[in-house]
Design an enzyme around this catalytic site. Structure first.
Site, PDB file in Angstrom:
ATOM      1  N   SER A 103       0.819  -1.212   0.000  1.00 44.14           N
ATOM      2  CA  SER A 103       0.000   0.000   0.000  1.00 44.14           C
ATOM      3  C   SER A 103       0.854   1.265   0.000  1.00 44.14           C
ATOM      4  CB  SER A 103      -0.953  -0.035   1.202  1.00 44.14           C
ATOM      5  OG  SER A 103      -1.934   0.963   1.133  1.00 44.14           O
ATOM      6  N   ASP A 241      -2.359   6.324  -3.563  1.00 45.45           N
ATOM      7  CA  ASP A 241      -1.211   5.697  -2.919  1.00 45.45           C
ATOM      8  C   ASP A 241      -0.720   4.552  -3.811  1.00 45.45           C
ATOM      9  OD1 ASP A 241      -3.260   3.887  -2.480  1.00 45.45           O
ATOM     10  OD2 ASP A 241      -2.545   3.298  -0.488  1.00 45.45           O
ATOM     11  N   ASP A 243      -0.998   1.339  -4.113  1.00 49.26           N
ATOM     12  CA  ASP A 243      -1.894   0.342  -4.715  1.00 49.26           C
ATOM     13  C   ASP A 243      -3.236   0.946  -5.086  1.00 49.26           C
ATOM     14  OD1 ASP A 243      -2.787   0.645  -2.088  1.00 49.26           O
ATOM     15  OD2 ASP A 243      -3.413  -1.449  -1.909  1.00 49.26           O
ATOM     16  N   ASP A 245      -5.734   2.274  -3.506  1.00 48.45           N
ATOM     17  CA  ASP A 245      -6.992   2.056  -2.786  1.00 48.45           C
ATOM     18  C   ASP A 245      -7.325   3.221  -1.854  1.00 48.45           C
ATOM     19  OD1 ASP A 245      -5.132   1.617  -0.762  1.00 48.45           O
ATOM     20  OD2 ASP A 245      -6.013  -0.284  -0.093  1.00 48.45           O
TER      21      ASP A 245
END
EC number: 5.4.2.10
Length: 450
Positions: A103, A241, A243, A245
């Protein structure tokens, strides 16, 4: 059953250090494969996505080896956002979805997140059962039942089309948008989607090299996007960010709106058109008191959960709610997705700009934040400073002092030995007094315990 390896969002750590080693990833893949391929048939499949970290190649190969060894067929998506994995798990009729990502963490970290066949993250109970399999011998498939693996080239495009469909045919023509991809999983799909919808696109953080994900860019470092907004005279900025999400929205001056402000805007707009189910927004205990007051003034409700987007989603599903998220920028809209989706949230914000013909600054700050202060106190792993009578007395006194003026939250971190002391108060002086007083008592108790 307590979980040893799984945290609030899968398994995570520094690459090539336990538990984030290739050997462990292979075992995790085999355990997950055995858990889902429990009827002995060969029709089971898993989709695997990843972000742009260098270690992603290693973990992708190791997970594939473990999964195929237990008879699972593996579909490799390559670099795609986490929400794409949730979406493709269901649309491709997979039993399991896996995202390889840490992440917003730096490039040296990596992680493994799991999605069930419904596209939602696995429950604590399912993760505990996979851990139990890790503790023993994992039965491999017979030679003739070993799974197959193949690359899927159109996963990114399937996800892009789903995103574009959420705008109901609206065009973004006339909007100049800075999109910061954090040198991560959305570095291709995010600029493509915005351009195809008609926007003028200024991409930043879109040149990953395996080691620069989240480095000086993205939702945790929005200053790069802010500078690009000013330099190019853009209307708005979207910061994802690694990834993709989570998201931060920047207005035309470069000012940042966090997840609380975005959720407040969406909740109010949805309520006006009877789209907000049960008149409720779901957020964590960390969301600002100003958001709660804003919703109350609008006749809406805020349901709080423990920290972690998985707990937000669990509460949403249990209560039949369709909007939730975190201050950090996870925005969950279950009408469209099964998990937080930063690009989706950004598109919905742009849609609001088009519909209202208002600037980003007019939409991005819907409530006055109550001053918030957070401090962390480290303690020995075997200590219990919150059990000390002096700490309990300080907390009780602080709660009394804050009555009618703010709120107090004391909690242990779920990932490291830290006591988090957070308070909100309209009186800035009282805010500092309360937090500093409790921190001093916790530090003293931790020192005695150690």
């Amino acid at each position: 059953m307590a979980r040893k390896f799984f945290g609030t969002d899968g398994v995570r750590g520094t690459a090539n250090q336990y538990p984030m080693t290739a050997e462990m990833a292979l075992k995790i893949g085999a355990a997950a494969g055995r858990y889902f391929r429990n009827d002995g048939s060969n029709g089971h499949r898993v989709v695997i996505g990843k972000d742009t970290r260098l270690s992603g190649y290693m973990f992708e190969s190791a997970l594939t080896a473990g999964l195929t060894s237990t008879g699972m067929n593996v579909l490799l998506l390559g670099p795609v956002p986490t929400p794409a994995v949730g979406m493709l798990t269901t649309s491709m009729r997979a039993d399991l979805g896996i995202m390889i990502s840490a992440s917003h963490n730096p490039a040296q970290d990596n992680g493994i997140k799991f999605f069930g066949p419904d596209g939602f993250k696995l429950s604590d109970e399912a993760e505990a059962e996979i851990e139990a399999l890790l503790e023993g011998e994992i039965a491999p498939a017979q030679a003739q039942n070993i799974g197959r693996a193949k690359r899927i080239d159109d996963g990114r495009f399937r996800y892009a089309e789903r995103l574009k469909g959420t705008l109901g045919g609206k065009s973004l023509a006339g909007l100049k948008v800075v999109i910061d991809c954090a040198n991560g999983a959305a570095h291709r799909v995010a600029p493509e989607v915005l351009w195809e919808l008609g926007a003028t696109v200024i991409p930043v953080g879109n040149a990953p090299n395996g080691c620069n994900i989240n480095e000086g860019c993205g939702s945790t470092a929005p200053q790069t996007a802010a500078e690009a907004i000013v330099a190019h005279g853009a209307d708005v900025g979207i910061c994802l960010d690694g990834d993709a999400d989570r998201v931060m929205i920047l207005d035309e001056t470069g000012k940042v709106a966090d997840g609380d402000q975005i959720m407040g805007l969406f909740a109010h707009r949805w309520a006006l058109t009877d789209r907000l189910r049960n008149g409720t927004l779901v957020a964590t205990v960390m969301s600002n008191l100003g958001l709660e007051r804003f919703l109350t003034d609008k006749g809406l409700h805020l349901k709080r959960t423990a920290v972690g987007d998985r707990y937000v989603v669990e509460a949403m599903r249990a209560g039949g709610f369709n909007l939730g998220g975190e201050q950090s920028g996870h925005i969950v809209m279950t009408d469209y997705a099964t998990t937080g989706d930063g690009l989706l949230a950004g598109l919905q914000f742009l849609s609001a700009m088009i519909e209202t013909d208002q600037s980003a600054s007019a939409l991005a700050q819907v409530f006055e934040t109550v001053p918030q202060m957070l401090k962390n106190v480290r303690y020995a792993a075997d200590a219990d400073p919150l059990g000390a009578s002096s700490v309990k007395a300080a907390i009780a006194q602080a709660e009394a002092d804050l009555t009618g003026k703010g709120r107090l939250l004391i909690r242990k971190s779920g990932t490291e030995p830290l006591i988090r002391v957070m308070a909100e108060c309209v009186d800035d002086g009282l805010l500092h007094t309360v937090v500093d007083g409790i921190v001093a008592e916790v530090e003293a108790a931790a020192s005695v315990s150690a």
